[in-house]
Design a protein around this motif. Structure first.
Motif, mmCIF file in Angstrom:
data_model
loop_
_atom_site.group_PDB
_atom_site.id
_atom_site.type_symbol
_atom_site.label_atom_id
_atom_site.label_comp_id
_atom_site.label_asym_id
_atom_site.label_seq_id
_atom_site.Cartn_x
_atom_site.Cartn_y
_atom_site.Cartn_z
ATOM 1 N N LYS A 1 0.859 -1.193 0.000
ATOM 2 C CA LYS A 1 0.000 0.000 0.000
ATOM 3 C C LYS A 1 0.886 1.231 0.000
ATOM 4 O O LYS A 1 1.783 1.358 0.849
ATOM 5 N N ARG A 2 0.637 2.122 -0.946
ATOM 6 C CA ARG A 2 1.477 3.310 -1.048
ATOM 7 C C ARG A 2 1.237 4.272 0.110
ATOM 8 O O ARG A 2 0.098 4.590 0.439
ATOM 9 N N TYR B 1 -1.119 8.560 -5.767
ATOM 10 C CA TYR B 1 -1.778 7.270 -5.510
ATOM 11 C C TYR B 1 -1.620 6.837 -4.061
ATOM 12 O O TYR B 1 -1.495 5.651 -3.776
ATOM 13 N N LYS B 2 -1.567 7.794 -3.133
ATOM 14 C CA LYS B 2 -1.432 7.462 -1.718
ATOM 15 C C LYS B 2 -2.596 6.584 -1.276
ATOM 16 O O LYS B 2 -3.754 6.860 -1.578
ATOM 17 N N GLY B 3 -2.280 5.498 -0.559
ATOM 18 C CA GLY B 3 -3.316 4.598 -0.079
ATOM 19 C C GLY B 3 -3.735 3.552 -1.098
ATOM 20 O O GLY B 3 -4.505 2.646 -0.791
ATOM 21 N N CYS B 4 -3.200 3.663 -2.289
ATOM 22 C CA CYS B 4 -3.554 2.733 -3.351
ATOM 23 C C CYS B 4 -2.589 1.545 -3.312
ATOM 24 O O CYS B 4 -1.437 1.676 -2.916
ATOM 25 N N TRP B 5 -3.070 0.386 -3.716
ATOM 26 C CA TRP B 5 -2.173 -0.766 -3.794
ATOM 27 C C TRP B 5 -1.292 -0.657 -5.028
ATOM 28 O O TRP B 5 -1.723 -0.159 -6.070
ATOM 29 N N ASP C 1 5.323 -0.992 6.077
ATOM 30 C CA ASP C 1 4.337 -0.877 5.000
ATOM 31 C C ASP C 1 3.291 -1.971 5.119
ATOM 32 O O ASP C 1 3.564 -3.066 5.589
ATOM 33 N N ALA C 2 2.105 -1.656 4.654
ATOM 34 C CA ALA C 2 1.072 -2.677 4.523
ATOM 35 C C ALA C 2 1.399 -3.507 3.285
ATOM 36 O O ALA C 2 1.621 -2.967 2.214
ATOM 37 N N ARG D 1 0.493 -7.338 1.253
ATOM 38 C CA ARG D 1 -0.391 -8.513 1.228
ATOM 39 C C ARG D 1 -0.246 -9.268 -0.080
ATOM 40 O O ARG D 1 0.256 -8.749 -1.078
ATOM 41 N N ASP E 1 -8.371 -5.123 -6.716
ATOM 42 C CA ASP E 1 -8.232 -3.687 -6.462
ATOM 43 C C ASP E 1 -7.613 -2.963 -7.657
ATOM 44 O O ASP E 1 -6.838 -3.542 -8.402
#
Lengths: 248, 248
Positions: free
Chosen positions: A47-48, A53-57, A129-130, A132, A143
DNA sequence: GGCCATTAGTTGCTTTATGCCACTATTATG
DNA sequence: CATAATAGTGGCATAAAGCAACTAATGGCC
């Protein structure tokens, strides 16, 4: 990476001083890390934490470090190790994507690599960082992805499918020792079609890539399966025919 | 391109001002332009007029122009047009080569593209540079090449051979209208082995890619050959089997 | 014109690979 | 000990590829 706009006067001076120095795109490396797990092809996403694209995968990656990385490949290996904690048994350059539009800030280029690792090898959650695993379905993930990463991912899947037909890279998605039904399942997951058991085994045997190890599976009921090991990780041999011709 | 060494003080300032700006490799695009001519696969070379490798033969190419080129592909198309005066019917990215060592001056990266054009289409000698077609023999040319261009060339030939097996790109090495013996000769030149006429024609017919045109060859003695035209330049179809299985 | 060399194109048979399906083998479970 | 479940093998019909001989159409030469 900086979000500040270039000082034009300074840039002009530098351009005069050494045109080749200033006329360079921002250059990064992005990774498409595949694994096969739970009857699905999966890809590693992060996750950025910054704009754009902050919060975007997005696909993991980052800028080249000219002091640490002596080659593009070394940079990809370093980033892979940073993200997954493992040295992937297979890492190959996909292609480079470069354009004025792919990043809203400026002209950028990114060299995309794709890696294959065995699912159990990875322990995520090392960094802040997130991160997955996202299951891949029909050349995409659920997504939306940052930048042109959806295109990169689609290209990587296409390359993976194509290479499955004429190389043995599928073994890199499995642990060192694996059974033939496991290997066939990897093919079926990626090609998204069932294969004929008899033909599949005949082809694998003809390719002469695997050597049996003294070990058998104990997976509940049913006859235990023989374990095999990939004979030679360096050799690049080919199936005599496309393996997807074994589709039922 | 400049051969001056960077001013370190200035560079340090710029690095402080915008790290992402300075930590970029010099980035260029190189072209492997193939044609089939006189029973040989040939590649376009230019003689370097500047250091390093001054006087050495090299693949044509040059630096990106971030103002003119909106994409890497556009840059490759522009350079191809500059060198050959034609728009190639086939242009594909090969891969990107980047390392600290490939240029003695500094960290560089180059995106290599390969192009296929019909031999008669090109008129060389437009610019001041020395330009020539060099015959390819066994994955290399006779002269030593600048930088890592020999590696790039070898990779391009490998890619070309591989794609010959499962695509129809060979037609792009011939004029719009061509005969089946000509097409077979292109395959034989690139795969470096004679193919069986009967099997080759059977496979081409099955692929259903060519449509006959009302024209026949007049090449000295022997029965004239039927001319054909590639049916659909956009369609990406595949041979059902590897064509090199037709080897005699 | 008639014959020959030369290249283009076709046909048919043999061999090999593939698709398909039924069969055997070995384990766990009740 | 029967049954379910999964692993692994064998055989045969069909399709594709290899191979070689055949026909077809042209130019050159006498």
């Amino acid at each position: 990476m900086s979000t500040s706009t270039p000082n034009l006067e300074e840039a002009a001076f530098l351009r005069h001083y050494d045109p080749a120095l200033y006329d360079r795109p921002s250059f990064s490396v992005d990774l498409v890390i595949f694994t096969a797990h739970e009857a699905q092809l999966q890809v590693l996403l992060v996750k950025r934490g910054a704009h754009p694209y902050k919060g975007c995968w997005a696909l993991p990656g980052g800028f080249l470090d000219l002091h640490r990385d002596s080659t593009l490949q070394a940079c990809a290996e370093r980033k892979l190790l940073e993200k997954t904690g493992v040295k992937a048994p297979y890492l190959e350059q996909l292609r480079t994507y470069g354009s004025r539009d792919r990043d809203p800030r400026h002209w950028t280029a990114t060299a995309a690599y794709f890696a294959l690792i065995a699912a159990p090898a990875v322990h995520l959650g090392g960094g802040p960082d997130a991160v997955r695993w996202a299951p891949v379905c029909d050349r995409a993930v659920a997504d939306p992805l940052a930048f042109d990463h959806a295109t990169i991912l689609a290209d990587a899947i296409e390359r993976l499918r194509a290479k499955l037909e004429y190389t043995h890279i599928a073994v890199h998605l499995l642990p060192e020792e694996f059974t033939l039904p496991q290997l066939q399942q990897v093919y079926e997951i990626i090609l998204q079609q069932p294969l004929d058991k008899s033909s599949f085994r005949r082809r694998v045997a003809e390719a002469d890539m695997l050597e049996p190890v003294a070990r058998q599976s104990r997976n509940g009921s049913g006859r235990p399966a023989q374990f095999y090991r990939f004979r030679d990780y360096d050799r690049r041999t080919f199936f005599p025919r496309s393996i997807s011709r074994n589709a039922r």
